[in-house]
Design a protein around this motif. Structure first.
Motif, PDB file in Angstrom:
ATOM      1  N   ALA A 122      47.570  63.540 105.936  1.00 13.44           N
ATOM      2  CA  ALA A 122      47.097  63.947 107.128  1.00 13.44           C
ATOM      3  C   ALA A 122      47.410  65.727 107.123  1.00 13.44           C
ATOM      4  CB  ALA A 122      47.819  63.682 108.518  1.00 13.44           C
ATOM      5  N   THR A 123      48.444  66.040 106.428  1.00 11.51           N
ATOM      6  CA  THR A 123      48.526  67.446 106.491  1.00 11.51           C
ATOM      7  C   THR A 123      47.620  68.303 105.463  1.00 11.51           C
ATOM      8  OG1 THR A 123      51.105  67.289 106.733  1.00 11.51           O
ATOM      9  CG2 THR A 123      50.266  69.316 105.593  1.00 11.51           C
ATOM     10  N   PHE A 124      47.360  67.475 104.545  1.00  9.14           N
ATOM     11  CA  PHE A 124      46.238  68.146 103.459  1.00  9.14           C
ATOM     12  C   PHE A 124      44.914  67.863 103.967  1.00  9.14           C
ATOM     13  CE2 PHE A 124      49.953  66.818 100.970  1.00  9.14           C
ATOM     14  CZ  PHE A 124      50.225  68.138 100.280  1.00  9.14           C
ATOM     15  N   THR A 125      44.505  66.984 104.742  1.00 11.00           N
ATOM     16  CA  THR A 125      43.060  66.464 105.209  1.00 11.00           C
ATOM     17  C   THR A 125      42.868  67.529 105.960  1.00 11.00           C
ATOM     18  OG1 THR A 125      43.439  64.305 104.818  1.00 11.00           O
ATOM     19  CG2 THR A 125      41.775  64.921 106.492  1.00 11.00           C
ATOM     20  N   LEU A 126      43.730  68.051 107.068  1.00  7.93           N
ATOM     21  CA  LEU A 126      43.269  69.134 108.130  1.00  7.93           C
ATOM     22  C   LEU A 126      43.058  70.589 107.501  1.00  7.93           C
ATOM     23  CD1 LEU A 126      43.108  69.228 111.207  1.00  7.93           C
ATOM     24  CD2 LEU A 126      45.735  70.210 111.227  1.00  7.93           C
TER      25      LEU A 126
ATOM     26  N   SER B  92      58.672  69.122 102.237  1.00 15.51           N
ATOM     27  CA  SER B  92      58.718  68.267 103.478  1.00 15.51           C
ATOM     28  C   SER B  92      57.372  68.236 104.292  1.00 15.51           C
ATOM     29  CB  SER B  92      59.902  68.415 104.322  1.00 15.51           C
ATOM     30  OG  SER B  92      59.883  69.629 105.229  1.00 15.51           O
ATOM     31  N   SER B  93      57.004  69.326 104.567  1.00 17.56           N
ATOM     32  CA  SER B  93      55.597  69.687 105.379  1.00 17.56           C
ATOM     33  C   SER B  93      54.529  68.886 104.788  1.00 17.56           C
ATOM     34  CB  SER B  93      55.445  71.036 105.464  1.00 17.56           C
ATOM     35  OG  SER B  93      56.415  71.979 106.100  1.00 17.56           O
ATOM     36  N   MET B  94      54.662  68.540 103.592  1.00 18.35           N
ATOM     37  CA  MET B  94      53.541  68.072 103.129  1.00 18.35           C
ATOM     38  C   MET B  94      53.381  66.638 103.309  1.00 18.35           C
ATOM     39  SD  MET B  94      53.668  69.589  98.920  1.00 18.35           S
ATOM     40  CE  MET B  94      53.651  71.513  98.633  1.00 18.35           C
ATOM     41  N   PHE B  95      54.495  65.905 103.677  1.00 17.57           N
ATOM     42  CA  PHE B  95      54.232  64.457 104.036  1.00 17.57           C
ATOM     43  C   PHE B  95      55.135  63.837 105.117  1.00 17.57           C
ATOM     44  CE2 PHE B  95      57.312  65.097 100.549  1.00 17.57           C
ATOM     45  CZ  PHE B  95      58.363  64.362 100.853  1.00 17.57           C
TER      46      PHE B  95
ATOM     47  N   ALA C 252      48.751  69.611 112.316  1.00 15.05           N
ATOM     48  CA  ALA C 252      48.701  70.736 112.502  1.00 15.05           C
ATOM     49  C   ALA C 252      49.971  71.634 112.493  1.00 15.05           C
ATOM     50  CB  ALA C 252      48.034  71.199 113.923  1.00 15.05           C
ATOM     51  N   PHE C 253      51.017  71.162 113.305  1.00 14.56           N
ATOM     52  CA  PHE C 253      52.357  71.800 113.059  1.00 14.56           C
ATOM     53  C   PHE C 253      52.872  71.559 111.987  1.00 14.56           C
ATOM     54  CE2 PHE C 253      51.636  71.124 117.849  1.00 14.56           C
ATOM     55  CZ  PHE C 253      51.620  72.494 118.193  1.00 14.56           C
ATOM     56  N   ALA C 254      52.714  70.574 111.040  1.00 15.88           N
ATOM     57  CA  ALA C 254      53.407  70.321 109.770  1.00 15.88           C
ATOM     58  C   ALA C 254      52.704  71.454 108.861  1.00 15.88           C
ATOM     59  CB  ALA C 254      52.988  69.147 109.098  1.00 15.88           C
ATOM     60  N   ASN C 255      51.504  71.943 109.067  1.00 17.55           N
ATOM     61  CA  ASN C 255      50.781  72.923 108.368  1.00 17.55           C
ATOM     62  C   ASN C 255      51.316  74.335 108.676  1.00 17.55           C
ATOM     63  OD1 ASN C 255      48.270  72.653 106.452  1.00 17.55           O
ATOM     64  ND2 ASN C 255      48.153  70.987 108.084  1.00 17.55           N
TER      65      ASN C 255
END
Length: 467
Positions: free
Chosen positions: A249-253, A54-57, A385-388
């Motif tokens: 966004a999670t992966f881009t960061l 779930s953190s991925m998207f 950031a917080f998803a990461n």
């Protein structure tokens, strides 16, 4: 009179207190309550594997579309399903509800962290203070209230399971296998792992379900929707480019070197929490004292964690983050080395509580300061950031729970020690770079209606003047 931002922080904090009174107490019991074939620990692995997914998207999409408030409310509902799954524990019920909980886990924590970061920066601008200092205080207040959930959740389980008539004295010969001496061939043969009476388990789960539902109602009614306008504006933009950029966004960061260097620190948070909730409770407390003592030991952890979270949140403004992180690393290092050689015995009852209190003290630093660090370093990309943060922390949980039933306890301790060493090296490197080139502060006027209106008027006036 407390400010609006402080009031919202308190609402979030007490909402999480109620929710994790239920989930935290249940998590502490999984390795002992559902010990058959390692079902309880495997369910925890499924939870954190789902959080990684779930953190991925999910967090950026949910937060930007629904806003922080309603993301928190919906995600809380996912947590309550896990208590229902434990009413009739089986592979199907536990694994499915674990997956549902995990899918809501990352959006819940990402929305909470984003909400506290926005509130802290708003209050900092209002009081003419550094935003990072207010954020530290808000995270300290949050974890002071939130971590006390370990007290109330485990107090429930201890009082209810204390009525169990099946409690037996642990044979002296079984004690030799407790602690780091406990290895693969003895996993199912030692300690007082007898499951409490079903009526007591159902009573406890009924209490947990009620408290979880109360948390949902409390947040839905009393929490302000501070980013409602931004969510509405985002929903009106239905372009594919906007959706794709949010989805990725999670992966881009991950292109940011600072985030990459913080991965060991974030994963260590998962390793150290899983070690306490799974290894310490099973191989030391349950093995030497019995399952009915798990709650009391975790109460001590929660109380120490809660008090230290509040203290460290304020102390950070004077000592800085580095001193606190070094303190936490020193405490964990000492505890892990001691646990390697300690032979737990019922006659040494106070020692069980000393270890949990020290671990709570260290965990208070890992939780408050790591969350605050993410809020300061990635203030322009809070949701991603917080998803990461949740994704990498959950990976630490998954790895630790995955090898829990396959390797010796001493090996597990050495693994945690190795991750701790790597964590401090990479963290200090990040602080060194931050000292050389500090992260710029971001204006949060967009979340303040009055300042936003003034800003719009100024922009219009400038345009008219140019014309």
């Amino acid at each position: 009179m407390i400010s609006r931002n402080t009031k919202n922080v308190l609402v979030v904090s007490f909402g999480f207190l109620l929710l994790f009174t239920a989930y935290g107490g249940l998590q502490s019991l999984q390795s002992s309550l559902n010990a058959e074939d390692g079902m309880g620990v495997i369910s925890l692995s499924v939870i954190y594997a789902a959080i990684i997914l779930s953190s991925m998207f999910l967090p950026p999409i949910m937060i930007k579309n629904l806003g922080c408030k309603w993301t928190i409310v919906i995600s809380m509902a996912c947590y309550v399903t896990y208590s229902f799954g434990n009413l009739s524990p089986g592979w199907a019920s536990l694994m499915s509800t674990s997956a549902i909980l995990g899918m809501g886990g990352s959006p819940l924590w990402s929305a909470k962290c984003t909400y506290l970061t926005i509130s802290g920066n708003l209050q900092g601008q209002k009081d003419n203070k550094k935003g990072q200092d207010v954020i530290n205080q808000y995270f300290g207040v949050f974890f002071f209230i939130f971590q006390s959930s370990a007290v109330w959740g485990n107090l429930m389980s201890s009082l209810i399971f204390g009525q169990d008539t099946n409690i037996v004295k642990i044979p002296e010969e079984n004690l030799q296998f407790c602690g780091a001496a406990l290895c693969m061939e003895n996993f199912t043969a030692t300690g007082n792992t007898t499951r409490p009476e079903k009526r007591l388990v159902d009573t406890l789960l009924g209490c947990y379900i009620g408290v979880g539902l109360l948390a949902i109602i409390f947040v839905a009614v009393f929490l302000d929707n501070i980013d409602r306008d931004q969510a509405c504006e985002f929903r009106q933009n239905k372009g594919n480019k906007s959706f794709c950029s949010t989805f990725l966004a999670t992966f881009t960061l991950l292109k940011d070197p600072k985030l990459l260097m913080l991965i060991p620190l974030t994963m260590y948070s998962g390793f150290e929490q899983s070690f306490l909730s799974s290894e310490y409770t099973k191989n030391y407390v349950t093995c030497a004292l019995g399952i009915h003592y798990v709650g009391f030991v975790m109460i001590c952890f929660g109380a120490a964690n809660s008090l230290c979270s509040f203290a460290f949140g304020r102390l950070a403004a004077y000592t800085g983050r580095i001193a606190l992180f070094c303190l936490a690393a020193g405490i964990n290092l000492g505890c892990l080395l001691a646990l390697l050689y300690w032979k737990p015995h019922p006659d040494e009852l106070p020692v069980f509580f000393v270890f949990s209190a020290l671990w709570g003290m260290a965990d208070a630093v890992w939780q408050t300061q790591t969350n605050a660090l993410y809020g300061v370093l990635f203030s322009e990309h809070k949701e991603a950031a917080f998803a990461n943060y949740r994704m990498w922390e959950s990976l630490g949980f998954v790895i630790a729970f995955a090898y829990s039933t396959y390797i010796c306890l001493s090996t597990k301790i050495y693994i945690v020690l190795a991750v701790l060493a790597l964590t401090m090296v990479t963290y200090l490197y990040v602080e060194y770079n931050e000292y050389k080139l500090p992260t710029a502060q971001v204006s949060y006027d967009v979340y303040n209606p009055e300042k936003a209106d003034v800003k719009d008027m100024n922009e219009k006036y400038v345009k008219q003047t140019e014309i």
